[in-house]
Motif scaffolding. Structure first.
Motif, PDB file in Angstrom:
ATOM      1  N   PRO A 389     -55.907  36.265  18.463  1.00 49.74           N
ATOM      2  CA  PRO A 389     -55.322  37.493  18.645  1.00 49.74           C
ATOM      3  C   PRO A 389     -54.662  37.564  20.024  1.00 49.74           C
ATOM      4  O   PRO A 389     -53.579  38.302  20.289  1.00 49.74           O
ATOM      5  CB  PRO A 389     -56.252  38.515  18.557  1.00 49.74           C
ATOM      6  CG  PRO A 389     -57.439  37.837  17.775  1.00 49.74           C
ATOM      7  CD  PRO A 389     -57.200  36.546  18.082  1.00 49.74           C
ATOM      8  N   SER A 390     -55.152  37.058  21.164  1.00 45.48           N
ATOM      9  CA  SER A 390     -54.872  37.247  22.581  1.00 45.48           C
ATOM     10  C   SER A 390     -53.533  36.573  22.713  1.00 45.48           C
ATOM     11  O   SER A 390     -52.697  36.986  23.312  1.00 45.48           O
ATOM     12  CB  SER A 390     -55.898  36.664  23.610  1.00 45.48           C
ATOM     13  OG  SER A 390     -56.229  35.403  23.174  1.00 45.48           O
ATOM     14  N   LYS A 391     -53.246  35.257  22.189  1.00 47.63           N
ATOM     15  CA  LYS A 391     -52.189  34.977  22.284  1.00 47.63           C
ATOM     16  C   LYS A 391     -50.896  35.437  21.354  1.00 47.63           C
ATOM     17  O   LYS A 391     -49.862  35.460  22.066  1.00 47.63           O
ATOM     18  CB  LYS A 391     -51.982  33.392  21.427  1.00 47.63           C
ATOM     19  CG  LYS A 391     -52.818  32.287  22.236  1.00 47.63           C
ATOM     20  CD  LYS A 391     -52.967  30.873  21.719  1.00 47.63           C
ATOM     21  CE  LYS A 391     -53.747  29.887  22.655  1.00 47.63           C
ATOM     22  NZ  LYS A 391     -53.639  28.647  22.125  1.00 47.63           N
ATOM     23  N   LEU A 392     -51.314  36.341  20.237  1.00 50.62           N
ATOM     24  CA  LEU A 392     -50.318  36.978  19.465  1.00 50.62           C
ATOM     25  C   LEU A 392     -49.745  38.086  20.180  1.00 50.62           C
ATOM     26  O   LEU A 392     -48.766  38.410  20.378  1.00 50.62           O
ATOM     27  CB  LEU A 392     -50.834  37.363  18.273  1.00 50.62           C
ATOM     28  CG  LEU A 392     -51.169  36.265  17.198  1.00 50.62           C
ATOM     29  CD1 LEU A 392     -51.685  36.935  15.854  1.00 50.62           C
ATOM     30  CD2 LEU A 392     -49.858  35.504  16.960  1.00 50.62           C
ATOM     31  N   ILE A 393     -50.713  38.597  21.240  1.00 48.14           N
ATOM     32  CA  ILE A 393     -50.369  39.834  21.878  1.00 48.14           C
ATOM     33  C   ILE A 393     -49.875  39.316  23.111  1.00 48.14           C
ATOM     34  O   ILE A 393     -48.677  40.141  23.572  1.00 48.14           O
ATOM     35  CB  ILE A 393     -51.705  40.537  22.309  1.00 48.14           C
ATOM     36  CG1 ILE A 393     -52.617  41.133  21.397  1.00 48.14           C
ATOM     37  CG2 ILE A 393     -51.518  41.686  23.442  1.00 48.14           C
ATOM     38  CD1 ILE A 393     -53.886  41.704  21.534  1.00 48.14           C
ATOM     39  N   GLN A 394     -50.082  38.393  23.637  1.00 48.21           N
ATOM     40  CA  GLN A 394     -49.326  37.805  24.793  1.00 48.21           C
ATOM     41  C   GLN A 394     -47.663  37.434  24.300  1.00 48.21           C
ATOM     42  O   GLN A 394     -46.813  37.981  25.063  1.00 48.21           O
ATOM     43  CB  GLN A 394     -49.839  36.544  25.451  1.00 48.21           C
ATOM     44  CG  GLN A 394     -51.165  36.686  26.161  1.00 48.21           C
ATOM     45  CD  GLN A 394     -51.705  35.437  26.341  1.00 48.21           C
ATOM     46  OE1 GLN A 394     -51.125  34.418  26.174  1.00 48.21           O
ATOM     47  NE2 GLN A 394     -52.972  35.291  26.896  1.00 48.21           N
ATOM     48  N   GLN A 395     -47.394  37.055  23.299  1.00 54.66           N
ATOM     49  CA  GLN A 395     -46.059  36.587  22.643  1.00 54.66           C
ATOM     50  C   GLN A 395     -45.443  38.135  22.309  1.00 54.66           C
ATOM     51  O   GLN A 395     -44.245  38.202  22.599  1.00 54.66           O
ATOM     52  CB  GLN A 395     -46.354  35.697  21.574  1.00 54.66           C
ATOM     53  CG  GLN A 395     -46.887  34.325  21.953  1.00 54.66           C
ATOM     54  CD  GLN A 395     -46.907  33.443  20.676  1.00 54.66           C
ATOM     55  OE1 GLN A 395     -46.654  34.100  19.535  1.00 54.66           O
ATOM     56  NE2 GLN A 395     -47.205  32.169  20.795  1.00 54.66           N
ATOM     57  N   PHE A 396     -46.284  38.978  21.803  1.00 55.95           N
ATOM     58  CA  PHE A 396     -45.706  40.127  21.345  1.00 55.95           C
ATOM     59  C   PHE A 396     -45.218  40.938  22.667  1.00 55.95           C
ATOM     60  O   PHE A 396     -43.930  41.683  22.604  1.00 55.95           O
ATOM     61  CB  PHE A 396     -46.476  41.179  20.692  1.00 55.95           C
ATOM     62  CG  PHE A 396     -46.242  42.430  20.441  1.00 55.95           C
ATOM     63  CD1 PHE A 396     -45.560  42.786  19.286  1.00 55.95           C
ATOM     64  CD2 PHE A 396     -46.633  43.557  21.367  1.00 55.95           C
ATOM     65  CE1 PHE A 396     -45.186  43.936  19.094  1.00 55.95           C
ATOM     66  CE2 PHE A 396     -46.343  44.940  20.950  1.00 55.95           C
ATOM     67  CZ  PHE A 396     -45.461  45.103  19.654  1.00 55.95           C
ATOM     68  N   LEU A 397     -45.822  40.928  23.717  1.00 56.52           N
ATOM     69  CA  LEU A 397     -45.413  41.756  24.912  1.00 56.52           C
ATOM     70  C   LEU A 397     -44.121  40.901  25.715  1.00 56.52           C
ATOM     71  O   LEU A 397     -43.605  41.595  26.430  1.00 56.52           O
ATOM     72  CB  LEU A 397     -46.523  41.597  25.974  1.00 56.52           C
ATOM     73  CG  LEU A 397     -47.818  42.453  25.675  1.00 56.52           C
ATOM     74  CD1 LEU A 397     -48.858  42.128  26.501  1.00 56.52           C
ATOM     75  CD2 LEU A 397     -47.322  44.030  25.237  1.00 56.52           C
ATOM     76  N   THR A 398     -43.786  39.734  25.333  1.00 60.29           N
ATOM     77  CA  THR A 398     -42.459  39.119  25.805  1.00 60.29           C
ATOM     78  C   THR A 398     -41.146  39.553  24.979  1.00 60.29           C
ATOM     79  O   THR A 398     -40.191  39.227  25.349  1.00 60.29           O
ATOM     80  CB  THR A 398     -42.695  37.583  25.957  1.00 60.29           C
ATOM     81  OG1 THR A 398     -42.933  37.097  24.508  1.00 60.29           O
ATOM     82  CG2 THR A 398     -43.859  37.237  26.710  1.00 60.29           C
ATOM     83  N   LEU A 399     -41.416  39.940  23.773  1.00 57.64           N
ATOM     84  CA  LEU A 399     -40.212  40.342  23.152  1.00 57.64           C
ATOM     85  C   LEU A 399     -39.694  41.574  23.659  1.00 57.64           C
ATOM     86  O   LEU A 399     -40.251  42.428  24.570  1.00 57.64           O
ATOM     87  CB  LEU A 399     -40.759  41.004  21.737  1.00 57.64           C
ATOM     88  CG  LEU A 399     -41.401  39.720  20.892  1.00 57.64           C
ATOM     89  CD1 LEU A 399     -41.941  40.326  19.541  1.00 57.64           C
ATOM     90  CD2 LEU A 399     -40.648  38.486  20.712  1.00 57.64           C
TER      91      LEU A 399
END
Length: 427
Positions: A389-399
């Motif tokens: 989940p933490s990696k998914l959130i990190q990638q989400f915030l870069t969009l």
């Protein structure tokens, strides 16, 4: 050589043709350089016992060094893995260089090391982007390199490919393509699998230490059982390997894996994955232990209850996985060593190098480790790792904001359909 020896070494007619074309592969000088102090101290012993003591002393030294680098942390471990990879690559490339008389080949060594650089750039770049995404996004140069990483990697490889084509000369065509293939197979075996060791390390140091320790334990215990009790040869590729050593090493390694896993599962520094902390700008190994590393109670099968006298036992779930790891290290891992033995027999050499007295080269010690690392990586991907989940959130915030909004609306609609969002709002 007699005909039977030629057959044992796997020599065929095509090998003989290659010999005549390239002048014949002479044995590569790889005899052990035993330190003079050990030679003097052990001079009164037979060669069998002298070898036993030399191997034992150097094994203890290597285990001590292993403990030291574990204490220094994951970043030092990653650096050591890279150094070992480079040394293994050097040993195998040097064998090809000597066996095939590649002294006159233009650019051969330069191109071999260039391809090693390209492949390492690709793999380590992928690792940094995957595991340290936040750090990469913070730094502008790293963000640019990450965005175009695969294109840059391909451009670097393509440059080396073109250099190889330009280096082709009429009298060396066949030999140059032999060595081109030799280099790439070496890269596949050494660099790819050492990269998997790095991946295992970042999943948690326990996934790095336990498999490596199981291979070391199996190697030592198989040697000990074979040395004292060995009578029945195991495989022609390694005449000194015995069934007694193979079986004794298996049981000793499974028991060792269970005990080591029990000890290490209680420490967060071993069980937590390596992550980059934005607040402290440093790498951290701290987390809430997952279910794998929390003691649970298991029922003992009825057949064994009368033997051990217990109905239940408390153990970490990771210990069950350690049985699979130690079993592979004992039963399949040695085939990495048999493969290396076949390779050495094919080119009539005793060891890959003489780096470690009594043990040979670095590759002689890591032939089983690379196969083990591949299994561990596949095992984690198949049975352990889930979405992070933490990696998914990190990638989400870069969009971009519009992309984030689209994902938010999609997720919201999905949760409403499942009835989860309404229950959360009610709560």
């Amino acid at each position: 050589e007699s005909e039977s020896e030629n057959k044992l070494d796997g020599e065929t007619a095509s090998d003989s043709e290659s010999k005549s074309e390239f002048g014949g592969p002479p044995p590569v000088p790889t005899s052990d350089d035993t330190p003079e102090v050990l030679n003097r101290a052990l001079s009164n012993l037979s060669s069998r016992w002298k070898n036993w003591w030399v191997r034992g002393i150097l094994t203890l030294a290597m285990i001590t060094f292993f403990f030291i680098i574990i204490y220094l942390g994951p970043m030092v471990l990653m650096t050591i893995v890279m150094c070992v990879q480079i040394k293994c690559f050097h040993e195998i490339i040097t064998i090809g260089y000597n066996v095939y008389h590649s002294y006159d080949l233009p650019w051969f060594r330069t191109l071999s090391w260039y391809f090693l650089l390209c492949v390492n750039y690709f793999f380590y770049g992928e690792t940094v982007t995957d595991y340290f995404f936040t750090l990469v996004q913070r730094e502008e140069p790293l963000r640019i390199l990450s965005k175009y990483h695969r294109f840059i990697s391909f451009a670097l490889y393509l440059t080396g490919f073109c250099m190889f084509v330009l280096s082709l000369v009429k009298k060396h065509y066949r030999l140059q393509f032999y060595m081109f293939g030799w280099t790439h197979v070496t890269l596949l075996i050494v660099v790819t699998q050492s990269h998997l060791i790095i991946h295992n390390l970042f999943e948690g140091m326990i996934w790095f230490i336990v498999p490596i320790s199981c291979v070391i334990c199996n190697d030592i215990m198989a040697y000990m059982f074979g040395f004292f009790f060995g009578r029945t040869p195991l495989i022609k590729l390694s005449p000194k390997k015995t069934w007694e050593g193979f079986i004794g090493g298996f049981f000793a390694t499974v028991l060792f894996g269970l005990l080591l896993s029990y000890v290490m599962s209680g420490y967060r520094c071993f069980t937590c994955p390596v992550e980059f902390n934005n607040d402290t700008n440093s790498f951290t190994v701290d987390c809430e232990p997952s279910e794998l590393f929390q003691l649970q109670e298991y029922n003992i099968p009825l057949v064994l209850q009368s033997v051990v006298g217990w109905k239940t036992v408390r153990m970490y779930p990771f210990q069950i996985h350690s049985i699979a790891l130690s079993t592979f290290a004992s039963l399949i891992g040695p085939f990495g060593g048999f493969f290396a033995s076949g390779f050495k027999r094919a080119f009539k050499i005793k060891d890959f190098a003489n780096t470690i007295p009594g043990h040979g080269g670095i590759m002689d010690r890591f032939d089983c480790q690379y196969l083990m690392a591949t299994f561990v990586n596949v095992y984690i991907a198949s049975f352990i790792r889930g979405p992070n989940p933490s990696k998914l959130i990190q990638q989400f915030l870069t969009l971009r904001p519009d992309q984030q909004l689209h994902i938010f609306n999609t997720l919201k609609a999905h949760l409403v359909d499942k009835g989860m969002l309404g229950s959360l709002e009610d709560a």
